[in-house]
Design an enzyme around this catalytic site. Structure first.
Site, short mmCIF file in Angstrom:
data_model
loop_
_atom_site.label_atom_id
_atom_site.label_comp_id
_atom_site.label_asym_id
_atom_site.label_seq_id
_atom_site.Cartn_x
_atom_site.Cartn_y
_atom_site.Cartn_z
N HIS A 113 10.83 52.36 73.57
CA HIS A 113 10.89 51.11 72.79
C HIS A 113 11.83 51.25 71.59
O HIS A 113 12.63 50.35 71.33
CB HIS A 113 9.48 50.74 72.34
CG HIS A 113 9.44 49.56 71.46
ND1 HIS A 113 9.95 48.34 71.86
CD2 HIS A 113 9.01 49.39 70.20
CE1 HIS A 113 9.81 47.47 70.87
NE2 HIS A 113 9.26 48.08 69.85
N LYS A 173 13.29 36.31 67.87
CA LYS A 173 11.85 36.34 68.11
C LYS A 173 11.10 36.66 66.83
O LYS A 173 11.54 37.48 66.03
CB LYS A 173 11.54 37.40 69.17
CG LYS A 173 10.06 37.54 69.49
CD LYS A 173 9.83 38.53 70.62
CE LYS A 173 9.66 39.93 70.13
NZ LYS A 173 9.28 40.87 71.20
N GLU A 226 -14.63 64.12 83.41
CA GLU A 226 -13.37 64.78 83.09
C GLU A 226 -12.58 65.06 84.38
O GLU A 226 -13.16 65.42 85.40
CB GLU A 226 -13.62 66.09 82.35
CG GLU A 226 -14.13 65.87 80.93
CD GLU A 226 -14.31 67.18 80.19
OE1 GLU A 226 -14.18 68.26 80.81
OE2 GLU A 226 -14.62 67.12 78.98
C1 R5P Z 1 9.57 44.26 71.64
O1 R5P Z 1 10.44 44.34 70.81
C2 R5P Z 1 9.81 44.64 73.06
O2 R5P Z 1 11.15 44.69 73.33
C3 R5P Z 1 9.13 43.66 74.00
O3 R5P Z 1 9.70 42.40 73.83
C4 R5P Z 1 7.66 43.59 73.75
O4 R5P Z 1 7.12 44.87 73.70
C5 R5P Z 1 6.98 42.78 74.83
O5 R5P Z 1 5.63 42.68 74.52
P1 R5P Z 1 4.77 41.45 75.03
O6 R5P Z 1 4.95 41.35 76.50
O7 R5P Z 1 3.35 41.82 74.65
O8 R5P Z 1 5.22 40.23 74.31
#
Ligand code: R5P
Length: 295
Positions: A134, A196, A35
């Site tokens: 995010h 995406k 810890e």
């Molecule tokens: C998702 O909507 C975020 O904007 C990033 O594109 C995402 O978190 C990136 O994650 P990774 O690098 O694992 O693809």
């Protein structure tokens, strides 16, 4: 007084320089069971030195990203050390909030981890300042006042001056405003975005280029986070398929987990850079100037 978490030392120092506030030097020790105990001797020292009331600062600003579970526990301890010292008002700057991407339950029996973290952080503070979380909706999980700072414009600073007909491209539609902020700060260029899809089971990412006009042009792919690097590397590869010029990968939060760096290099990225919300070798610019007005 600014109180840095161990994962945010450079940013806290940059903030101290920007604001003129004193910078505390926390100490860390570990017990035999593993810890940690993070303490802030400067709070006790200022209390002993007299001054207004008992010398305890009226306000402290804890600056602590939580890219790991240990960093989260340390943040809670630093907040509590401020309360224990009798500080009236504690502001917490959470430059990178771990678990923010778990902002909803994945299924029956699963937690909303971002909410659990937000509630825990709220108990030790009067106010939280987040940098490009995010999802902005994560602010609703805190039980205290919140503010959100957009630091995407800072991503223009490390770019070379000689970009050829630059395109600031978001790897998905949700990052388009970040690409636009970076473009505006750079002063020239256009913006575009890919579409995406991520397989919820496997995490596998695919990007679907629409008709982004990138042939022969330098491209800066701008995202909030590079975590596994899947999103960014797929975007970079798709751009090279279209005969673009150089490709730069720019993100606010450089999580860069696992083999992210190798994926990006294999995809043909010119360079990767990030801010100091997470301290990495790729950190090329500080978000401190963007935070000043929120403090
Ligand atoms: C998702 O909507 C975020 O904007 C990033 O594109 C995402 O978190 C990136 O994650 P990774 O690098 O694992 O693809």
């Amino acid at each position: 007084m600014l109180v840095p978490g161990s994962a945010s030392q450079s940013l806290a120092a940059a903030l101290a320089a920007e604001t003129g506030r004193p910078l505390a030097t926390p100490e860390y020790r570990w017990f035999p069971d593993g810890e940690e105990c993070a303490s802030v001797p400067d709070l006790a020292a200022s209390a002993e030195s007299g001054g207004s009331n008992d010398g305890t600062p009226a306000e402290t600003v804890v600056v602590a990203s939580t890219p790991s579970n240990d960093a989260l526990v340390e943040l809670l301890q630093l907040q509590d050390a401020c309360r224990e010292a009798g500080v009236d008002r504690v502001t917490t700057v959470l430059p990178y909030m771990g678990y923010a991407r778990q902002d909803s339950s994945f299924g029956p029996g699963e937690p909303v981890s971002a909410r659990a973290v937000a509630r825990a952080v709220s108990t030790g503070t009067d106010r939280v300042v987040l940098v490009n979380p995010h999802e902005r909706g994560v602010t609703e999980y805190f039980d205290c006042e919140t503010a959100v700072v957009d630091a995407a414009a800072r991503l223009a600073a490390p770019l070379p001056d000689d970009l050829s007909e630059p395109v600031f491209l978001a790897p998905d539609a949700s990052a388009e405003s970040l690409a636009a902020s970076a473009r505006d700060a750079y002063g020239r260029g256009s913006t575009d975005f890919f579409e995406k899809e991520r397989d919820r089971e496997t995490g596998e990412v695919s990007v679907h280029p629409h008709d982004a006009d990138v042939a022969g042009r330098d491209v800066i792919v701008v995202d909030d986070i590079v975590a596994t690097g899947s999103t960014m590397s797929h975007a970079v590869a798709a751009l090279h398929d279209r005969d673009c010029g150089r490709v730069f990968a720019a993100c606010v939060h450089g999580v860069l987990a696992g083999n992210a760096r190798v994926k990006l290099a294999a995809a043909g990225v010119e360079s990767v850079f990030a801010t100091d919300t997470i301290e990495r070798g790729e950190t090329a610019v500080s978000v401190a100037p963007a935070l000043v007005d929120a403090l």
